[in-house]
Design a protein around this motif. Structure first.
Motif, short mmCIF file in Angstrom:
data_model
loop_
_atom_site.label_atom_id
_atom_site.label_comp_id
_atom_site.label_asym_id
_atom_site.label_seq_id
_atom_site.Cartn_x
_atom_site.Cartn_y
_atom_site.Cartn_z
N THR A 318 82.99 55.54 12.57
CA THR A 318 82.57 54.97 11.30
C THR A 318 83.78 54.29 10.68
OG1 THR A 318 80.80 56.56 10.87
CG2 THR A 318 81.78 55.48 8.96
N LEU A 319 83.71 52.97 10.51
CA LEU A 319 84.77 52.19 9.89
C LEU A 319 84.21 51.62 8.60
CD1 LEU A 319 85.30 50.85 13.33
CD2 LEU A 319 87.39 51.36 12.07
N CYS A 320 84.67 52.15 7.48
CA CYS A 320 84.00 51.87 6.22
C CYS A 320 85.00 51.73 5.08
CB CYS A 320 83.00 52.99 5.90
SG CYS A 320 82.09 52.78 4.36
N ALA A 321 84.72 50.79 4.17
CA ALA A 321 85.46 50.63 2.91
C ALA A 321 86.94 50.38 3.12
CB ALA A 321 85.25 51.86 2.02
N ASN A 322 87.31 49.80 4.26
CA ASN A 322 88.69 49.33 4.42
C ASN A 322 88.82 47.97 3.76
OD1 ASN A 322 89.71 51.53 6.33
ND2 ASN A 322 87.89 50.79 7.41
N SER A 649 85.52 54.45 -2.42
CA SER A 649 86.00 53.07 -2.40
C SER A 649 84.93 52.08 -1.98
CB SER A 649 87.21 52.95 -1.48
OG SER A 649 86.91 53.45 -0.20
N GLU A 650 83.89 52.54 -1.23
CA GLU A 650 82.83 51.61 -0.85
C GLU A 650 82.01 51.15 -2.05
OE1 GLU A 650 81.21 55.74 0.45
OE2 GLU A 650 83.14 54.72 0.29
N ARG A 651 82.15 51.81 -3.18
CA ARG A 651 81.43 51.40 -4.39
C ARG A 651 82.21 50.38 -5.20
NH1 ARG A 651 79.85 56.71 -7.57
NH2 ARG A 651 78.76 55.16 -8.85
N MET A 652 83.42 50.02 -4.75
CA MET A 652 84.29 49.15 -5.55
C MET A 652 84.75 47.96 -4.73
SD MET A 652 86.59 52.01 -7.59
CE MET A 652 87.00 53.02 -6.17
N THR A 653 84.62 46.77 -5.30
CA THR A 653 85.12 45.54 -4.70
C THR A 653 86.24 45.01 -5.59
OG1 THR A 653 82.97 45.01 -3.75
CG2 THR A 653 84.55 43.21 -3.96
#
Length: 702
Positions: A318-322, A649-653
Motif C-alpha cells: 500500500t503506497l498512500c499519501a506520499n 495525511s491522505e485527507r490533506m493536499t
C-alpha cells in the motif's frame, strides 16, 4: 590493494575477516562447528534501554549486544550479570539478539550512533519482547503487528543513522526505528536513514574517501551485503502510531546491496522517500509494506529507485499519501516489476504521476491506482524508455491520463514528471524515437457511441497498430465531462488486431450508459495511452441519467475496527477559522496559530469525511520563485502540525499560491501581515455545504 585510512573501517573489517571464506560456502554442520570456533554464535538478550560507553555493569545494552555479535567485545570484558544474558548457540548460522526490557522502558534512547552490523546472519528480533502480539495488525489489509521495542535518538541528540548493515544475511524484525536525521552537525554526502545497507563502512562524507578510477564509487573489495531481511518493523513512526517530534530523513536506504527482502513493514513520516536505492539494489523484493505519508520535506516519493535495480519487484504494497509519486524511477539500470499494489492518494503537494517510469522493459500489472492529481503511469521520453508493459491495472479518480507516454517535444519540467496529455497519432517513423514506448498508437473506436440491442450484447470495433493486443476497460467514477478520456477503472477483456490493425469484439458484460476505453500493447514497443471514450447507448442512441454515486471516505488503510459515521445534516455549519498567519519570511507556527490549528484538528476528528487543501500565501516583497517556495513551506508546516495531532495525511493536499492571491492590495505593514497566511479549504466527500468563518487574531505585524 588500497590502503585503508579510516580507523572505523579498519575495525569493522577486522571483525568479520575470519568468516569470509566460511560464509560464502553452504552451511553444513561441519562448517558451522568450525565457524563457531572462529567467531562464536550467541543468543544475546538486551535487558536495558540505556545507552552510553561500553562498560561492565549489571545490564546489557543494545550497543554492547551488537559489539558482542560483531566480535569486537569479548565475554571476558562483561560483568557476571551481563554474561548471564549471553548464551552460546550451536548449529546456527549467526548470533541472535532478543529483548527483555522493563515494560515501562521499552524505548532505547541512543546517545550516539550504533556500531555497524558486521556480523553475518545476525538476527535482531524485537518480537521476543514480552507482550508482543504477532496476531494483531494496525490495518485490515496488512499483517504488520505493532512493535514494542523502539530505537530512537535521545531528546536533543542528533544521530545520523539508526541501523547500518554491512554484512550478509542480517535480519531486522519487529522494531520501531525513528528520529534519525542529519540537520546541522553532521557533514555528509551519503544519506541519513532509519536503516542503511551498504558495503563495509563508507564514511558519512564520501569526500573523505579517495575515488577510484572511472568515476566508480566502489572498489572491487566493496562487496554489497546479500540477502538482508527487514520485516515487521515500523520505520519513521513511534510504537503508538504517532509522527515523532523529529522525523527521520529516509526509511530504508539501499546504498549498495543485492537480494534484500523488505516485507510487511510500516514506513511513514519521513522527510524524504520511504525506500531509496542508490548505486546497486539488484534482486530487491519489496513486498506487502505500508509506505505512507513520506516525502514531505525533500525527495517526495514513496519509493525512489535509481542505479542498478535489475529483477527488483514491488508487490502487494500500500503506497498512500506520499507527497510525490508512489513509485518513481530515475535513470535506472535493469527492468523491474510493479504488481498487485494499492497506490492511492499520493501527490499531496505536487502533480506527479502515481508511477513514473524511466528505462526499458518494466512491467506494471494488476495495480489499483486512484485519487491522483497527476496521471496514473507516466513514462519518460528521455532517457529513451521502451517496451514497458502496463496491463490489467485499475485506475480511478485521476486528473491526468491513466497511461501517459511523454514526448520529447514537450520539454517543460511538469511534462516530465506528471505527463503531457494526449499524444497525436504517429505520423512519422521519427516519432518512434522521440516518444516513450515507441509512440505506439492508442486504439481508436470506430464510433463514439455503440448501441446495445435486445440480446444484451454490444459490438465494439476499432483500429490500432497491427498485431497488437487490445485491453478493453470500463470507465467508471467521476470524470470531467469536458475531457474525452477517463480513468480505466475495470478490465473487461482482451482482443487482438489483425494485420490491418482492425479489431472487433462482442461483449455481454456492459450496460447502457457505461463508458469504455482501451489500450494497445505490442511487446516490441510497449503499452499505449488510452483510447478516447466511447459510450454504450440504447438503440435510439439515448442514455439514462447517471446515478449520483456517493464518494468514498478517504483512507490509506482500514483500521481493525470500522467506525460507522452517522449520516450528515444537509448543511454543516462550523464555527472554526479557515486561515492562520505567519511572521515576515518565516514558516514557523506561532503559539496563537497553534491553538487555532488545534481547533481545526478537533473539527477534522469530529467529521472524518472532511478533506482539506492547504494553500500557502506570501506578501509580494520577493521574487515569484522565492515566494512560491515560501508558500509551500508554510502549507507544509500546517500539514505537518495537523499530522502530529493525528490527522491522516491522505485527507490533506498541500499547494502554494505565493503572492498571486493577496488578501488586499494595500502596501501597509498590516496589509502584508494579512497576506502571510495559509488558507484552509474544507470539502466533504458527501457533497454537503460547509460554512466557515475568517479570523485575524494571530496576525503578526512587522
Amino acid at each position: 590493494m588500497r590502503k585503508v585510512t579510516n580507523r572505523k573501517i579498519s575495525i569493522a573489517l577486522i571483525g568479520s575477516i575470519g568468516l569470509i571464506g566460511i560464509c560464502s560456502a553452504d552451511f553444513s554442520s561441519e562448517n558451522l562447528a568450525i565457524a563457531n570456533q572462529i567467531n562464536p554464535r550467541y543468543q544475546i538478550t538486551v535487558n536495558s534501554n540505556q545507552d552510553g560507553d561500553i562498560q561492565a555493569d549489571r545490564e546489557l545494552t543494545l550497543r554492547e549486544a551488537i559489539a558482542i555479535a560483531n566480535g569486537s567485545l569479548t565475554l571476558e570484558r562483561l560483568s557476571d550479570a551481563e554474561r548471564a544474558q549471553v548464551q552460546p548457540l550451536l548449529n546456527q548460522k549467526g548470533s541472535q539478539i532478543g529483548f527483555n526490557l522493563p515494560s515501562d522502558r521499552t524505548t532505547i534512547e541512543l546517545r550516539k550512533a550504533l556500531p555497524d552490523i558486521s556480523s553475518q546472519n545476525l538476527i535482531i528480533d524485537g518480537t521476543t519482547q514480552t507482550g508482543y502480539d504477532a496476531q494483531s495488525s494496525f490495518a485490515q489489509e496488512l499483517a504488520i503487528p505493532q512493535p514494542i521495542v523502539a530505537i530512537a535518538p535521545a531528546d536533543g541528540v542528533e544521530i545520523f543513522r539508526g541501523l547500518t548493515i554491512v554484512a550478509d544475511g542480517v535480519t531486522i524484525r519487529g522494531l520501531s526505528i525513528y528520529g534519525f536525521n542529519a540537520i546541522e552537525s553532521v557533514p555528509t554526502t551519503t544519506p541519513s536513514a532509519d536503516i542503511f545497507i551498504s558495503h563495509q563502512a563508507p564514511p558519512p562524507d564520501t569526500t573523505q574517501q579517495q575515488q577510484p578510477a572511472k568515476f566508480s564509487p566502489f572498489y572491487d573489495s566493496n562487496r554489497p551485503p546479500q540477502a538482508v531481511i527487514l520485516e515487521a518493523n515500523w520505520l519513521g513512526i513511534t510504537p503508538t502510531g504517532k509522527m515523532p517530534k523529529q522525523p527521520s530523513s529516509f526509511g530504508v536506504y539501499l546504498f549498495n546491496s543485492t537480494d534484500t527482502l523488505i516485507r510487511r513493514n510500516r514506513i511513514a513520516f519521513h522527510e524524504g522517500s520511504g525506500i531509496v536505492t542508490s548505486v546497486k539494489a539488484t534482486g530487491t523484493q519489496i513486498l506487502e509494506n505500508a509506505i505512507t505519508s513520506n516525502g514531505f520535506d525533500g525527495m517526495p516519493h514513496g519509493i525512489y529507485l535509481e542505479g542498478e535495480i535489475a529483477n527488483l519487484r514491488i508487490k502487494g504494497n500500500t503506497l498512500c499519501a506520499n507527497d510525490g509519486s508512489g513509485v518513481y524511477l530515475f535513470k535506472p539500470n535493469g527492468a523491474i516489476a510493479i504488481e498487485d499494489n494499492r497506490i492511492l492518494f499520493n501527490d499531496r503537494s505536487t502533480n506527479y504521476a502515481a508511477i513514473y517510469l524511466m528505462g526499458n522493459d518494466h512491467r506494471v500489472t494488476n495495480n489499483e491506482i486512484r485519487n491522483q492529481r497527476g496521471s496514473g503511469v507516466a513514462i519518460a521520453a528521455y532517457p529513451k524508455s521502451d517496451r514497458n508493459l502496463i496491463r490489467k491495472n485499475t485506475f480511478t479518480a485521476l486528473k491526468g491520463l491513466s497511461i501517459d507516454l511523454i514526448a520529447q517535444s514537450h520539454v517543460n519540467t511538469r511534462d516530465f514528471v506528471t505527463g503531457d496529455g494526449i499524444n497525436r497519432p504517429r505520423d512519422s517513423h521519427f516519432r518512434r524515437v522521440d516518444t516513450a514506448n515507441g509512440a505506439i498508437n492508442a486504439p481508436t473506436f470506430l464510433a463514439t457511441a455503440f448501441p446495445m440491442f435486445s440480446s444484451s450484447q454490444v459490438n465494439i470495433d476499432g483500429t490500432a497498430d497491427p498485431d497488437t493486443e487490445i485491453d478493453l476497460y470500463r470507465v467508471t467514477g467521476k470524470t470531467d465531462p469536458n475531457l474525452p478520456y477517463g480513468s480505466l477503472s475495470e478490465y473487461l477483456t482482451t482482443v487482438k488486431t489483425n494485420a490491418n490493425g482492425k479489431f472487433a469484439v462482442s461483449l455481454n458484460n456492459l450496460q447502457v450508459g457505461d463508458t469504455i476505453s482501451a489500450i494497445a500493447t505490442d511487446p516490441q514497443y510497449g503499452t499505449s495511452e488510452p483510447a478516447l471514450n466511447a459510450q454504450i447507448v440504447n438503440p435510439d442512441l439515448s442514455v439514462p441519467t447517471p446515478a449520483n454515486v456517493q464518494a468514498a471516505i478517504p483512507a490509506c488503510t482500514t483500521p481493525p475496527q470500522i467506525v460507522q459515521i452517522p449520516p450528515p445534516p444537509e448543511v454543516i455549519t462550523l464555527s472554526v477559522p479557515r486561515q492562520i498567519h505567519f511572521a515576515l519570511d518565516r514558516d514557523e507556527i506561532s503559539p496563537i496559530s497553534a491553538k487555532i490549528l488545534d481547533r481545526i484538528a478537533d473539527v477534522l476528528k469530529q467529521y472524518p469525511t472532511i478533506m482539506i487543501t492547504l494553500a500557502g500565501h506570501t506578501d509580494p516583497r520577493a521574487s515569484d520563485t522565492y515566494n512560491r517556495e515560501l508558500g509551500f513551506r508554510r502549507s507544509r508546516a500546517v500539514r505537518n502540525y495537523l499530522m502530529r495531532q493525528g490527522i491522516a495525511s491522505e485527507r490533506m493536499t498541500v499547494r502554494s499560491l505565493g503572492e498571486t492571491q493577496r488578501s488586499s492590495q494595500g502596501n501597509q505593514i498590516t496589509d502584508y501581515a494579512r497576506d502571510r497566511r495559509v488558507e484552509i479549504e474544507f470539502t466533504d466527500v458527501r457533497d454537503v455545504e460547509i460554512r466557515f468563518e475568517s479570523q485575524q487574531e494571530d496576525l503578526q505585524v512587522e
